[in-house]
Scaffold this motif. Structure first.
Motif, PDB file in Angstrom:
ATOM      1  N   ASP A   1       0.826  -1.207   0.000  1.00 47.33           N
ATOM      2  CA  ASP A   1       0.000   0.000   0.000  1.00 47.33           C
ATOM      3  C   ASP A   1       0.864   1.262   0.000  1.00 47.33           C
ATOM      4  O   ASP A   1       1.986   1.255   0.519  1.00 47.33           O
ATOM      5  N   PRO A   2       0.310   2.354  -0.537  1.00 51.71           N
ATOM      6  CA  PRO A   2       0.945   3.647  -0.288  1.00 51.71           C
ATOM      7  C   PRO A   2       0.664   4.082   1.148  1.00 51.71           C
ATOM      8  O   PRO A   2      -0.248   3.574   1.792  1.00 51.71           O
ATOM      9  N   VAL A   3       1.461   4.997   1.656  1.00 54.15           N
ATOM     10  CA  VAL A   3       1.186   5.629   2.937  1.00 54.15           C
ATOM     11  C   VAL A   3       1.003   7.124   2.708  1.00 54.15           C
ATOM     12  O   VAL A   3       1.224   7.632   1.607  1.00 54.15           O
ATOM     13  N   PHE A   4       0.581   7.830   3.729  1.00 49.09           N
ATOM     14  CA  PHE A   4       0.284   9.256   3.628  1.00 49.09           C
ATOM     15  C   PHE A   4       1.015   9.988   4.750  1.00 49.09           C
ATOM     16  O   PHE A   4       1.696   9.358   5.570  1.00 49.09           O
ATOM     17  N   GLY A   5       0.891  11.297   4.819  1.00 44.80           N
ATOM     18  CA  GLY A   5       1.595  11.978   5.885  1.00 44.80           C
ATOM     19  C   GLY A   5       1.337  13.470   5.938  1.00 44.80           C
ATOM     20  O   GLY A   5       0.758  14.059   5.017  1.00 44.80           O
ATOM     21  N   VAL A   6       1.770  14.061   7.056  1.00 43.12           N
ATOM     22  CA  VAL A   6       1.718  15.506   7.277  1.00 43.12           C
ATOM     23  C   VAL A   6       3.159  16.007   7.264  1.00 43.12           C
ATOM     24  O   VAL A   6       4.008  15.504   8.008  1.00 43.12           O
ATOM     25  N   SER A   7       3.448  16.980   6.426  1.00 39.71           N
ATOM     26  CA  SER A   7       4.819  17.481   6.319  1.00 39.71           C
ATOM     27  C   SER A   7       5.158  18.414   7.477  1.00 39.71           C
ATOM     28  O   SER A   7       4.276  18.913   8.187  1.00 39.71           O
ATOM     29  N   ASP A   8       6.451  18.635   7.676  1.00 42.81           N
ATOM     30  CA  ASP A   8       6.927  19.582   8.685  1.00 42.81           C
ATOM     31  C   ASP A   8       7.874  20.568   8.010  1.00 42.81           C
ATOM     32  O   ASP A   8       8.405  20.301   6.921  1.00 42.81           O
ATOM     33  N   LEU A   9       8.110  21.672   8.664  1.00 44.87           N
ATOM     34  CA  LEU A   9       8.969  22.718   8.133  1.00 44.87           C
ATOM     35  C   LEU A   9      10.437  22.343   8.328  1.00 44.87           C
ATOM     36  O   LEU A   9      10.842  21.919   9.412  1.00 44.87           O
ATOM     37  N   LEU A  10      11.245  22.495   7.275  1.00 44.36           N
ATOM     38  CA  LEU A  10      12.659  22.184   7.397  1.00 44.36           C
ATOM     39  C   LEU A  10      13.334  23.110   8.413  1.00 44.36           C
ATOM     40  O   LEU A  10      12.958  24.265   8.575  1.00 44.36           O
ATOM     41  N   ILE A  11      14.331  22.565   9.117  1.00 45.94           N
ATOM     42  CA  ILE A  11      14.978  23.296  10.193  1.00 45.94           C
ATOM     43  C   ILE A  11      15.589  24.612   9.703  1.00 45.94           C
ATOM     44  O   ILE A  11      15.657  25.600  10.440  1.00 45.94           O
ATOM     45  N   HIS A  12      15.998  24.652   8.424  1.00 44.78           N
ATOM     46  CA  HIS A  12      16.652  25.847   7.876  1.00 44.78           C
ATOM     47  C   HIS A  12      15.706  27.050   7.831  1.00 44.78           C
ATOM     48  O   HIS A  12      16.166  28.206   7.826  1.00 44.78           O
ATOM     49  N   LEU A  13      14.392  26.789   7.798  1.00 52.08           N
ATOM     50  CA  LEU A  13      13.409  27.875   7.725  1.00 52.08           C
ATOM     51  C   LEU A  13      12.528  27.940   8.977  1.00 52.08           C
ATOM     52  O   LEU A  13      11.490  28.592   8.964  1.00 52.08           O
ATOM     53  N   ALA A  14      12.950  27.276  10.039  1.00 48.60           N
ATOM     54  CA  ALA A  14      12.067  27.102  11.191  1.00 48.60           C
ATOM     55  C   ALA A  14      12.397  28.014  12.370  1.00 48.60           C
ATOM     56  O   ALA A  14      11.988  27.738  13.493  1.00 48.60           O
ATOM     57  N   ASP A  15      13.100  29.100  12.129  1.00 52.26           N
ATOM     58  CA  ASP A  15      13.494  29.968  13.240  1.00 52.26           C
ATOM     59  C   ASP A  15      12.275  30.473  14.009  1.00 52.26           C
ATOM     60  O   ASP A  15      12.220  30.384  15.244  1.00 52.26           O
ATOM     61  N   THR A  16      11.285  30.977  13.315  1.00 52.57           N
ATOM     62  CA  THR A  16      10.073  31.469  13.977  1.00 52.57           C
ATOM     63  C   THR A  16       9.300  30.332  14.617  1.00 52.57           C
ATOM     64  O   THR A  16       8.823  30.432  15.757  1.00 52.57           O
ATOM     65  N   GLN A  17       9.185  29.204  13.906  1.00 52.44           N
ATOM     66  CA  GLN A  17       8.446  28.052  14.437  1.00 52.44           C
ATOM     67  C   GLN A  17       9.064  27.546  15.736  1.00 52.44           C
ATOM     68  O   GLN A  17       8.352  27.228  16.689  1.00 52.44           O
ATOM     69  N   MET A  18      10.377  27.495  15.815  1.00 54.36           N
ATOM     70  CA  MET A  18      11.056  26.936  16.977  1.00 54.36           C
ATOM     71  C   MET A  18      10.937  27.817  18.214  1.00 54.36           C
ATOM     72  O   MET A  18      11.226  27.377  19.327  1.00 54.36           O
ATOM     73  N   LYS A  19      10.494  29.038  18.035  1.00 55.15           N
ATOM     74  CA  LYS A  19      10.297  29.936  19.171  1.00 55.15           C
ATOM     75  C   LYS A  19       8.902  29.813  19.774  1.00 55.15           C
ATOM     76  O   LYS A  19       8.611  30.411  20.805  1.00 55.15           O
TER      77      LYS A  19
END
Length: 465
Positions: free
Chosen positions: A164-182
């Motif tokens: 079977d195929p699988v599915f998923g939810v993506s995440d933001l790469l660490i290189h662009l995650a400065d705001t997210q990580m705060k």
């Protein structure tokens, strides 16, 4: 109040094999029974093999029941009640094992399918208490049903077979995650960002087709139409859940543990079923109730708040020749129950939230919670001292390894179970279950020996007069 590690009871190879074999049976069950519908179907089919009769079929034939009969009844395909009728009238009370079979996950919204930047996506609404950031970058599967207007129901299970195929939810790469990580952990991933990507190939247009909008979405709809014979509107009457793909696995070099999705609370539901299936009829009637919706408050027609269990007891009394309304009340108030739900195992990585002498530990057996609740015991059943003493004696007499626990330090949080709802019937109830690490995460962990001691403890409880 030191308790020995339960593994030490199983030094002989033949004895330890019993623990491991039971764990393997459970691992296989957990791998194929990830939703409440799948659990109910599994237990109903197994009940038929184990000699239980469908109560609804007996009702339809105006049949009768007698001591020794084994009965089961399902409710909307999402919960199940099982009974072994005892020598005493049911109105004298029952010994009840209660657990829930729903687990935290993501549900598809009623209008889930959309396209964004040539990616077909499914919009979700999470179910139960989760840390949303744990659900990104995982292989996910789709399970559930689609009910069509013509009355047919289509089952969906994609992502579990290796082909079977699988599915998923993506995440933001660490290189662009400065705001997210705060952001705080609760905000790192927002609920509305749990969107599942399911395809990227656009539909090949006919030569005269000038409509170019949402061609990837249209291609997905073509695939769904071919595979399931459904239209987009059929999502309005679908129940599709998104959960981790893959089997439960042995955990640790010594294979002492199992990591899998949905231990909460299938790790209590499975030994509860096995206990009643493996127990001969006795003086009292035995019951096992496996319900839905605990993770969102036990509400609705398939939750513990439903009258399903009470109504089923009334039907059993009727088939036994007792139509007195007061007999239903007496059957409930004279019963006693184990509300079988999981406990938070002490985690040496996060010791600050636990109070060691009132915590449960891997390998120390079945866990008894006199009360759960939050902070000032809010929402707790809080069993009586007398009932606690009876349960202690029951387990000690049967040489069941058990421990007591609270859910972390006072004022650190808390949680609830179905215990207080059973208690509303004026019966004695106490929480008892299995310790879990990483509870409510996509992949939880339990100890096989704790699972086995739960099974032995539930059998001992059913035999209590």
């Amino acid at each position: 109040m030191d308790k020995k590690n339960a593994w030490l009871k199983y030094k002989e190879e033949k004895d330890r094999k019993k623990v491991m074999d039971f764990g393997e049976d459970y691992r296989k069950f957990l791998s194929c029974s990830k939703t409440e519908r799948e659990c109910t179907s599994f237990f109903a089919k197994q009940a038929e093999k184990d000699g239980f009769r469908n109560l609804d079929e007996i009702i339809a034939k105006n049949g009768t029941i007698k001591p020794g009969d084994k009965l089961y009844r399902t409710n909307r395909g999402k919960n199940i009640a099982l009974f072994v009728i005892g020598e005493e009238p049911v109105s004298e009370g029952m010994n009840i094992l209660g657990a829930h079979i729903d687990s935290p996950r993501m549900d598809l919204k009623q209008v889930p399918l959309y396209e964004d930047t040539e990616m077909a996506m499914l919009d979700t609404h999470y179910y139960g208490g989760i840390k949303k950031y744990q659900w990104v970058t995982l292989p996910l599967a789709l399970h559930g049903v689609i009910a069509k207007k013509d009355g047919t129901v289509v089952e969906v299970n994609v992502g579990e077979d290796p082909s079977d195929p699988v599915f998923g939810v993506s995440d933001l790469l660490i290189h662009l995650a400065d705001t997210q990580m705060k952001k705080t952990g609760a905000k790192v991933v927002e609920g509305e960002d749990l969107n599942v990507m399911i395809g990227t190939i656009p539909l090949e247009k006919a030569s005269d087709d000038k409509e170019e909008k949402d061609q990837v979405k249209k291609n997905i709809l073509e695939i769904l139409r071919d595979k399931y014979d459904i239209e987009e509107d059929d999502f309005l009457s679908a129940e599709i859940v998104v959960l981790p793909a893959g089997e439960a696995r042995d955990y640790g070099f010594d294979r002492s543990c199992i990591m899998g999705y949905g231990h909460d609370d299938k790790v209590c539901a499975y030994p509860s079923y096995r206990a009643i299936a493996d127990t001969d009829a006795g003086k009292r009637t035995y019951a096992c109730l496996l319900v839905d919706k605990e993770e969102i408050g036990s509400v609705g027609a398939t939750g513990m708040e439903s009258k399903f269990f009470r109504n089923t007891v009334a039907e059993i009394l009727h088939l036994s020749g007792d139509d007195s309304p007061i007999s239903v009340m007496r059957a409930m108030e004279r019963s006693r129950a184990l509300s079988s739900d999981v406990s938070a195992a002490f985690d040496p990585n996060y010791p600050d939230v636990f109070e060691k002498k009132n915590s449960c530990y891997f390998g120390h057996g079945l866990v008894i919670n006199k009360y759960t609740g939050a902070r000032g015991k809010s929402g707790s059943n809080d069993a009586t001292a007398e009932y606690m003493a009876m349960i202690r004696k029951t387990f000690d007499d049967a040489d069941v390894s058990f421990q007591t626990a609270e859910l972390g330090k006072v004022d650190q949080g808390g949680g609830g179970t179905i215990a207080y709802i059973l208690g509303n019937y004026d019966m004695d109830v106490i929480d008892s279950g299995v310790a879990v690490l990483s509870m409510h995460s996509p992949w939880e962990i339990i100890s096989k020996v704790d699972l086995y001691e739960a099974y032995r403890g539930y059998i001992a409880f059913l035999h209590t007069c």
